[in-house]
Write an enzyme that holds these catalytic residues in place. Structure first.
Site, PDB file in Angstrom:
ATOM      1  N   GLU A  46       0.842  -1.211   0.000  1.00 36.62           N
ATOM      2  CA  GLU A  46       0.000   0.000   0.000  1.00 36.62           C
ATOM      3  C   GLU A  46       0.870   1.251   0.000  1.00 36.62           C
ATOM      4  OE1 GLU A  46      -3.179  -0.060   2.889  1.00 36.62           O
ATOM      5  OE2 GLU A  46      -3.289   2.118   2.907  1.00 36.62           O
TER       6      GLU A  46
ATOM      7  N   LYS B 106      -6.869  -0.963  11.671  1.00 42.00           N
ATOM      8  CA  LYS B 106      -6.340  -1.438  10.381  1.00 42.00           C
ATOM      9  C   LYS B 106      -5.092  -0.620  10.038  1.00 42.00           C
ATOM     10  CE  LYS B 106      -6.007  -1.472   5.698  1.00 42.00           C
ATOM     11  NZ  LYS B 106      -5.074  -0.654   4.915  1.00 42.00           N
TER      12      LYS B 106
ATOM     13  N   ASP C   7       4.294 -14.420  11.350  1.00 39.59           N
ATOM     14  CA  ASP C   7       2.987 -14.821  10.822  1.00 39.59           C
ATOM     15  C   ASP C   7       1.992 -13.675  10.996  1.00 39.59           C
ATOM     16  OD1 ASP C   7       0.440 -15.876  10.543  1.00 39.59           O
ATOM     17  OD2 ASP C   7       0.901 -17.764  11.559  1.00 39.59           O
TER      18      ASP C   7
ATOM     19  N   HIS D 268      -1.863  10.646   0.397  1.00 43.56           N
ATOM     20  CA  HIS D 268      -2.075   9.311  -0.142  1.00 43.56           C
ATOM     21  C   HIS D 268      -2.091   9.345  -1.673  1.00 43.56           C
ATOM     22  CE1 HIS D 268      -3.380   5.186   0.051  1.00 43.56           C
ATOM     23  NE2 HIS D 268      -4.257   5.464  -0.883  1.00 43.56           N
TER      24      HIS D 268
END
Ligand code: MEV
Length: 442
Positions: A86, A283, A299, A396
Site C-alpha cells: 500500500e 487497520k 505470521d 495518499h
C-alpha cells in the site's frame, strides 16, 4: 464456464502445473504462462527454496520491501524494514519517526511474554473428582510426560509455566480445558506449544484410564476434542509510547499546537467508543505492524487476529492506541499483544528475513515486539495527524499518483511532468486523466 477437476495436481512438475492451469482456466493464453515464468527467480537454488515454503507453487508474488529510517527506540536509532504493497505506509512511518526523533523518540516496555494453548476435552464425570484428579495427579504427570519435548526450551530459559484446569461446563455440556501457559523465549513457539499440547491430550487419556476414582462409564466418556495453541495472547504484551509538551507538537498544516492535541485526543476517543471507526483505526495500526511482521518472517495472520481479539476484550471492539493530555503533556501509546519469533520458522531460511533481522541488530523476540509496537504507533500517529489536519487523500494520492500513471502506461517524461504538475495541488483520479488526455492531445 465450468472446469474439469484435476487428480494428483501436487504430483505434476511445475511446467505441467502451469500448462494445466493455463489450458484449463485461461483459454491456453500463453501470455499468462509468460507472466508466471517472468516472476521465477533465475537463481535456481533461491527459486527452489521459495517453492518449498509452500505447496503447488507456480511462481513468486513480489511485494515491495522498503525501509523507514530514523526511528529512535529506547535510545537506539533504527531503520525499520517494511514489506507492504500500500502506498503511503512507509512514507507515513518515516515521517512519524522523524517527528518523534526530535522529541526523545519512542519508549517501550515489555509487560509480559506468556503464550497460551489448550487441550479442549469433553468429560462426563463428577466435576469435583475431575478437579481432585487434576490437582493431585494429572498436573505433575503432564509436566513429566513433556520432559523430553521441553528439555531444549528449558535450557534456553523457557518451558511450560503453568497448567490449569478450566471448567467450561456452564457454557457447553461437559466441556473442560487444560489451559497451559508457556515461555518460548526467542521463538514464536507454535510447534513447541502444539507438541506439548498433543502430549497433554495423550497423557490425559492414559491417566484417566488408570484413575481408580472414575467409573468405567466416566472413563469412556472422555473425548479429547483438540490440542492447539491460542493465537490470542493477552499476556504477551508490549507498550510503546511517545510524549512531549504540547508546545512542542508543531504541525506544518497551520493548526495550533493546542488544537492539534485536542483534535488528536478526540480522534482517539472516537476510536475507543465507536467500533466502525476503531476497525479502520486499528487497520491503520496493523499497516505498520504487519509490514514489519512480514519483513521479519513472522505470521501476520496470527498477529492480526490477536490484535483484533485484544481490541474486543471489553466486549466492544475498540482502539488499540490511547492518548492523554495532562499538565500540558501530550502522551500517546499502544498496548499491543503480539507473539513473534526471531529463531525458527522462516527466520533461518528466507534470505530477506535474515537481512531484516541483521538490519535490526539481531533483536531478541522481546526487542522485536517493541519494534513492532513502535511501527504500529508511528503508523497510527501518521494517519491521525493527516486525518485531523489535511485529510489523508492529499498525501495518499500523491503516493498513489505513480500507480495511476503506471496503469495508464505513462512514460518517464510524462511521470516527471505529473509530479511537477501536482506539486502544490491535491491529486485526484479525474484530474490525472484529464491532464493526461491534454498532454497526449486525445
Ligand atoms: C489506510 O490503509 C489506513 C487509514 O485509513 C487508517 C486510519 O484511518 O486511521 C488511513
Amino acid at each position: 464456464m465450468t472446469h474439469l477437476p484435476v487428480q494428483g495436481f501436487s504430483k505434476l512438475s511445475k511446467q505441467e502445473k502451469i500448462d494445466w492451469i493455463v489450458k484449463e482456466y485461461l483459454d491456453d493464453n500463453k501470455d499468462f504462462e509468460k507472466i508466471l515464468k517472468s516472476y521465477l527467480n533465475e537463481n535456481a537454488d533461491l527459486q527452489k527454496l521459495h517453492e518449498e515454503f509452500s505447496e503447488n507453487t507456480l511462481t513468486n508474488f513480489y511485494m515491495p520491501y522498503g525501509i523507514a529510517p530514523n526511528f529512535l527506540i529506547d535510545g537506539k536509532i533504527m531503520a525499520i524494514p517494511m514489506v507492504v504493497e500500500e502506498s503511503s505506509v512507509v512514507a507515513a512511518a518515516s515521517k512519524a519517526a522523524k517527528f518523534w526523533m526530535e522529541k526523545g523518540g519512542f519508549k517501550t516496555t515489555i509487560i509480559n511474554t506468556q503464550k497460551l494453548g489448550h487441550t479442549h476435552f469433553i468429560f462426563d464425570a463428577e466435576p469435583h473428582k475431575i478437579k481432585h484428579f487434576f490437582n493431585f495427579n494429572l498436573k505433575k504427570k503432564l509436566m513429566e510426560a513433556t520432559d523430553a519435548i521441553t528439555s531444549n526450551m528449558r535450557k534456553r530459559g523457557g518451558g511450560i509455566l503453568d497448567i490449569k484446569l478450566i471448567d467450561k461446563t456452564s457454557e457447553m455440556e461437559n466441556y473442560y480445558q487444560l489451559k497451559a501457559s508457556f515461555n518460548t523465549v526467542d521463538s514464536m513457539g507454535a510447534n513447541f506449544i502444539n507438541s506439548c499440547l498433543e502430549q497433554f491430550g495423550k497423557t490425559l487419556k492414559d491417566e484417566v484410564q488408570k484413575e481408580e476414582s472414575f467409573s468405567q462409564v466416566e472413563k469412556d466418556s472422555l473425548q479429547i476434542v483438540m490440542n492447539i495453541l491460542s493465537n490470542y495472547t493477552p499476556d504477551c504484551i508490549v507498550r510503546a509510547e511517545v510524549s512531549c509538551k504540547i508546545e512542542d507538537l508543531k504541525d506544518d498544516s497551520g493548526i495550533s499546537n493546542e488544537d492539534f492535541a485536542k483534535k488528536f485526543k478526540q480522534a482517539i476517543r472516537i476510536a475507543e467508543i465507536e467500533p466502525y471507526r476503531a476497525t479502520t483505526h486499528n487497520k491503520g495500526i496493523m499497516n505498520g505492524v504487519d509490514a514489519v511482521v512480514i519483513a521479519t518472517g513472522n505470521d501476520f495472520r496470527a498477529t492480526a487476529s490477536c490484535a483484533h481479539a485484544y481490541a474486543s476484550k471489553s466486549g466492544s471492539y475498540s482502539s488499540l492506541t490511547h492518548c492523554t493530555i495532562d499538565n500540558g503533556i501530550f502522551r500517546f501509546w499502544i498496548d499491543l499483544p503480539i507473539s513473534v519469533g526471531v529463531v525458527g520458522g522462516l527466520t533461518n531460511l528466507h534470505p530477506l528475513v535474515k537481512f531484516s533481522l541483521a538490519l535490526l541488530g539481531k533483536p531478541s523476540a522481546q526487542e522485536l515486539m517493541s519494534i513492532l509496537a513502535v511501527s504500529g504507533l508511528a503508523q497510527n500517529f501518521g494517519a491521525l495527524r493527516s486525518l485531523i489536519t489535511t485529510g489523508i487523500q492529499k498525501g495518499h494520492m500523491k503516493m498513489h499518483l505513480l500507480n495511476i500513471l503506471n496503469q495508464m502506461g505513462a512514460t518517464e517524461e510524462e511521470k516527471a511532468h505529473f509530479v511537477n504538475y501536482f506539486k502544490d495541488k491535491t491529486v485526484t483520479h479525474h484530474e490525472v486523466i484529464s491532464e493526461f488526455e491534454k498532454l497526449r492531445n486525445v
